[in-house]
Write an enzyme that holds these catalytic residues in place. Structure first.
Site, mmCIF file in Angstrom:
data_model
loop_
_atom_site.group_PDB
_atom_site.id
_atom_site.type_symbol
_atom_site.label_atom_id
_atom_site.label_comp_id
_atom_site.label_asym_id
_atom_site.label_seq_id
_atom_site.Cartn_x
_atom_site.Cartn_y
_atom_site.Cartn_z
ATOM 1 N N GLU A 113 0.878 -1.177 0.000
ATOM 2 C CA GLU A 113 0.000 0.000 0.000
ATOM 3 C C GLU A 113 0.905 1.214 0.000
ATOM 4 O OE1 GLU A 113 -2.979 -0.318 3.055
ATOM 5 O OE2 GLU A 113 -3.931 -1.963 1.985
ATOM 6 N N CYS B 242 -2.538 9.223 2.726
ATOM 7 C CA CYS B 242 -2.206 8.554 1.453
ATOM 8 C C CYS B 242 -3.252 8.841 0.396
ATOM 9 C CB CYS B 242 -2.034 7.059 1.661
ATOM 10 S SG CYS B 242 -3.480 6.260 2.352
HETATM 11 P P1 NAP Z 1 8.308 5.043 4.530
HETATM 12 O O1 NAP Z 1 9.430 5.958 4.767
HETATM 13 O O2 NAP Z 1 8.307 4.229 3.291
HETATM 14 O O3 NAP Z 1 8.250 4.110 5.823
HETATM 15 C C1 NAP Z 1 7.223 3.188 6.045
HETATM 16 C C2 NAP Z 1 7.711 2.093 6.966
HETATM 17 O O4 NAP Z 1 8.753 1.376 6.316
HETATM 18 C C3 NAP Z 1 8.315 2.601 8.273
HETATM 19 O O5 NAP Z 1 8.053 1.654 9.289
HETATM 20 C C4 NAP Z 1 9.794 2.634 7.958
HETATM 21 O O6 NAP Z 1 10.614 2.531 9.093
HETATM 22 C C5 NAP Z 1 9.925 1.398 7.110
HETATM 23 N N1 NAP Z 1 11.080 1.430 6.208
HETATM 24 C C6 NAP Z 1 11.794 2.486 5.768
HETATM 25 N N2 NAP Z 1 12.792 2.075 4.963
HETATM 26 C C7 NAP Z 1 12.711 0.733 4.908
HETATM 27 C C8 NAP Z 1 13.453 -0.274 4.249
HETATM 28 N N3 NAP Z 1 14.496 0.011 3.475
HETATM 29 N N4 NAP Z 1 13.077 -1.560 4.415
HETATM 30 C C9 NAP Z 1 12.018 -1.878 5.187
HETATM 31 N N5 NAP Z 1 11.273 -0.972 5.838
HETATM 32 C C10 NAP Z 1 11.614 0.323 5.690
HETATM 33 O O7 NAP Z 1 6.913 5.792 4.551
HETATM 34 P P2 NAP Z 1 6.445 6.895 5.589
HETATM 35 O O8 NAP Z 1 7.189 8.148 5.255
HETATM 36 O O9 NAP Z 1 6.508 6.333 6.958
HETATM 37 O O10 NAP Z 1 4.911 7.055 5.233
HETATM 38 C C11 NAP Z 1 4.429 7.907 4.259
HETATM 39 C C12 NAP Z 1 4.128 7.154 2.972
HETATM 40 O O11 NAP Z 1 3.197 6.105 3.229
HETATM 41 C C13 NAP Z 1 3.484 8.020 1.923
HETATM 42 O O12 NAP Z 1 4.048 7.745 0.682
HETATM 43 C C14 NAP Z 1 2.024 7.576 1.952
HETATM 44 O O13 NAP Z 1 1.314 7.790 0.765
HETATM 45 C C15 NAP Z 1 2.184 6.128 2.239
HETATM 46 N N6 NAP Z 1 0.935 5.575 2.762
HETATM 47 C C16 NAP Z 1 0.207 4.755 1.956
HETATM 48 C C17 NAP Z 1 -1.005 4.240 2.407
HETATM 49 C C18 NAP Z 1 -1.821 3.338 1.543
HETATM 50 O O14 NAP Z 1 -2.697 2.677 2.075
HETATM 51 N N7 NAP Z 1 -1.578 3.274 0.243
HETATM 52 C C19 NAP Z 1 -1.448 4.554 3.697
HETATM 53 C C20 NAP Z 1 -0.670 5.399 4.483
HETATM 54 C C21 NAP Z 1 0.531 5.900 4.014
HETATM 55 P P3 NAP Z 1 11.252 3.871 9.713
HETATM 56 O O15 NAP Z 1 10.118 4.684 10.147
HETATM 57 O O16 NAP Z 1 12.093 3.346 10.805
HETATM 58 O O17 NAP Z 1 12.048 4.517 8.606
#
Ligand code: NAP
Length: 512
Positions: free
Chosen positions: A269, A303
């Site tokens: 997602e 999102c």
């Molecule tokens: P993110 O930076 O991709 O992080 C999401 C999760 O992944 C966090 O727990 C993060 O840990 C972890 N993570 C980061 N790098 C990783 C890696 N290399 N390998 C495995 N896990 C890793 O996203 P975010 O900034 O937290 O959230 C915002 C994004 O989420 C936006 O793009 C938004 O659109 C999307 N989103 C999508 C939905 C949907 O349903 N489509 C819903 C909500 C949000 P850390 O925090 O420790 O870095």
């Protein structure tokens, strides 16, 4: 002015925060800081003061959590309980969430900066509903039968898949965690939850509630730590079968590469840049309300935010004028104040990122019609506050119209014809949500399937029945969750072929 309700929330925070100042992993039913001495700090976005310290899971902690989940799946009671019994426990989790709704909302609001009213009413209660809903669904998992004349009965059964890594983002963390944990456990899997490091607090309350409800040790584990370290270790681990990830598209792509060697099953997602199409024949008052709420609620860190507003040229000037008035009036303030409509952004880095897009948009030639500045109120000076921003006369090819900003920024783009509106709406790499405002039924029926989005709302804001599939197309994700679609991911379908008689079996190795 401090209201009674704000005073109640603030007092509650003072009572609850000391209890969660030192966060812990949950491994095999035990809260533990694990083996590493490394920690990270969570900050209050309203003040940038530290509010909690969390341990960073070491490789040994990851191993222990995965092995605990593996044992709980291979030998433990959870996957073997009758579905009705699992459902009873999940309903207790729902009750636990409702009983502690204020506490969860206050912690979540303090950790993320999202206004308390939006968390308390929508997110926390929805989180409880997720458990009730998937409890019910767990008792309804069925298979199909395929009788073949009188010779065979073929049928399917659905089994839990195994150990799931559940990796969640920092926006609305509690609700999104339950969106994964509830169907995962309902189907009989075991899991390791890895919450985002910018908002780790509420996961600990979820862990307490899960334990109190009677989920056996090892079935639910929780690990804190940076995604590149802990998330990747989970995705690479051979004993993990499933990865449900919500986060940025670039992270999702990277995670899939990490999980490829062990052929993980992924649910993705990811990000979005969702269009809102407003035609001149729409109910413009409702369209205006929905357009504003759709992008500025949850501080724009949403999102499914309708971050591109496409407005028909014949109404463009008046609609934009009304937008400017409304956006100017949005109340920015302390997230614990029930009157606040937009709170501080989650982190100084996120604030800087959004400000970077504000500068970029102006360089690209878009007009910043209102907002985008830091509020002048000295009471807000220490937080990551930003006034909601409205870019008008945006060109669809500008980066501010193509890239996910994930903050309180709305880009308004004019269009002349339905074909042009559709072309602009579909002209991005994302395809999560789309919103369509028109009173022409034929047009709505024509456009809804043509919009490249996993979910389309017609004359509606983002309300969603839990039975419906949630997810995106293009670079917004892979797979759908929600309703039975969650079980497409969290269960394995097995086909069983039973001979009902003595059908012909070709004989080999019997000579001439
Ligand atoms: P993110 O930076 O991709 O992080 C999401 C999760 O992944 C966090 O727990 C993060 O840990 C972890 N993570 C980061 N790098 C990783 C890696 N290399 N390998 C495995 N896990 C890793 O996203 P975010 O900034 O937290 O959230 C915002 C994004 O989420 C936006 O793009 C938004 O659109 C999307 N989103 C999508 C939905 C949907 O349903 N489509 C819903 C909500 C949000 P850390 O925090 O420790 O870095």
């Amino acid at each position: 002015m401090t209201t009674t309700q704000q005073a109640h929330y603030t007092a509650l925070r003072e009572r609850v925060l000391p209890r969660v100042q030192q966060l812990a992993h949950v491994i095999d039913g035990t809260f533990t800081v694990g083996e590493s001495t490394e920690t990270f700090v969570s900050l209050n976005p309203a003040t940038n003061e530290p509010i909690a310290t969390a341990p960073v899971a070491s490789p040994a902690d990851v191993e222990r959590a995965v092995q605990a989940a593996r044992r709980a799946f291979d030998e433990g009671p959870w996957p073997r309980l009758p579905a009705a019994e699992r459902a009873r426990i999940l309903r207790r989790i729902a009750e636990g969430i409702r009983a502690r709704a204020d506490e969860i909302a206050v912690l979540e609001s303090t950790d993320t900066g999202i206004p308390i009213t939006q968390i308390r009413e929508a997110q926390v209660l929805r989180a409880a509903d997720n458990f009730d809903f998937f409890a019910e669904m767990a008792t309804r998992i069925t298979g199909e039968s395929y009788p073949v004349d009188t010779t065979f009965l073929n049928y399917t059964v659905r089994r839990p898949v195994g150990v799931a890594a559940l990796i969640t983002p920092w926006n609305t963390p509690f609700m999104l965690e339950t969106w994964k944990v509830a169907p995962c456990l309902a189907a009989g899997n075991t899991c390791i939850l890895k919450p985002a490091s910018w908002s780790p607090l509420s996961a600990t309350l979820l862990a307490e509630i899960v334990q109190e409800a009677g989920v056996p040790p090892g079935a639910f584990n929780l690990l804190y730590g940076p995604g590149e370290q802990v998330g990747e270790a989970l995705a690479a681990h051979p004993a993990v079968n499933l990865v449900s990830f919500t986060g940025e598209t670039t992270t999702g792509k990277r995670l899939m590469r990490v999980g490829a060697d062990t052929l993980k099953r992924f649910s993705m997602e990811l990000g979005g840049k969702s269009p809102v199409l407003v035609f001149a024949d729409a109910d413009l008052d409702r369209a205006l309300d929905a357009a504003i709420f759709g992008v500025f609620s949850l501080n724009g860190e949403r999102c499914t935010a309708g971050s591109r507003l496409l407005v028909e040229r014949t109404i463009y000037d008046t609609f934009v004028d009304r937008l400017i008035q409304r956006v100017r009036n949005i109340r920015v303030g302390d997230p614990l104040d029930p009157a606040t409509e937009v709170g501080p952004l989650i982190h100084q880095r996120q604030l800087a990122r959004v400000q970077g897009y504000l500068a970029l948009g102006q360089q690209e030639g878009a007009r910043l019609a209102v907002g985008g500045e830091r509020p002048s109120d000295p009471a807000l000076a220490r937080g990551n506050y930003l006034r909601p921003a409205l870019f008008v006369d945006v060109q669809p090819t500008m980066r501010i119209a193509q890239e996910e900003i994930f903050g309180p920024v709305l880009c308004v783009i004019p269009f002349s014809t339905e074909e042009e509106a559709l072309r602009i709406a579909n002209g991005v790499k994302y395809g999560l949500a789309a919103y369509l405002w028109t009173s022409d039924v034929t047009r709505a029926m024509r456009l809804a399937p043509a919009l490249e989005a996993g979910m389309v709302w017609v004359n509606s804001q983002n309300v969603r029945d839990l039975r419906t599939p949630f997810g995106g197309m293009k670079e917004s994700g892979i797979g759908r969750e929600g309703g039975f679609y969650s079980f497409e991911f969290y269960t394995e379908v097995k086909t069983i072929h039973v001979a009902l008689g003595t059908h012909r079996i070709p004989r080999m190795g019997v000579g001439q």
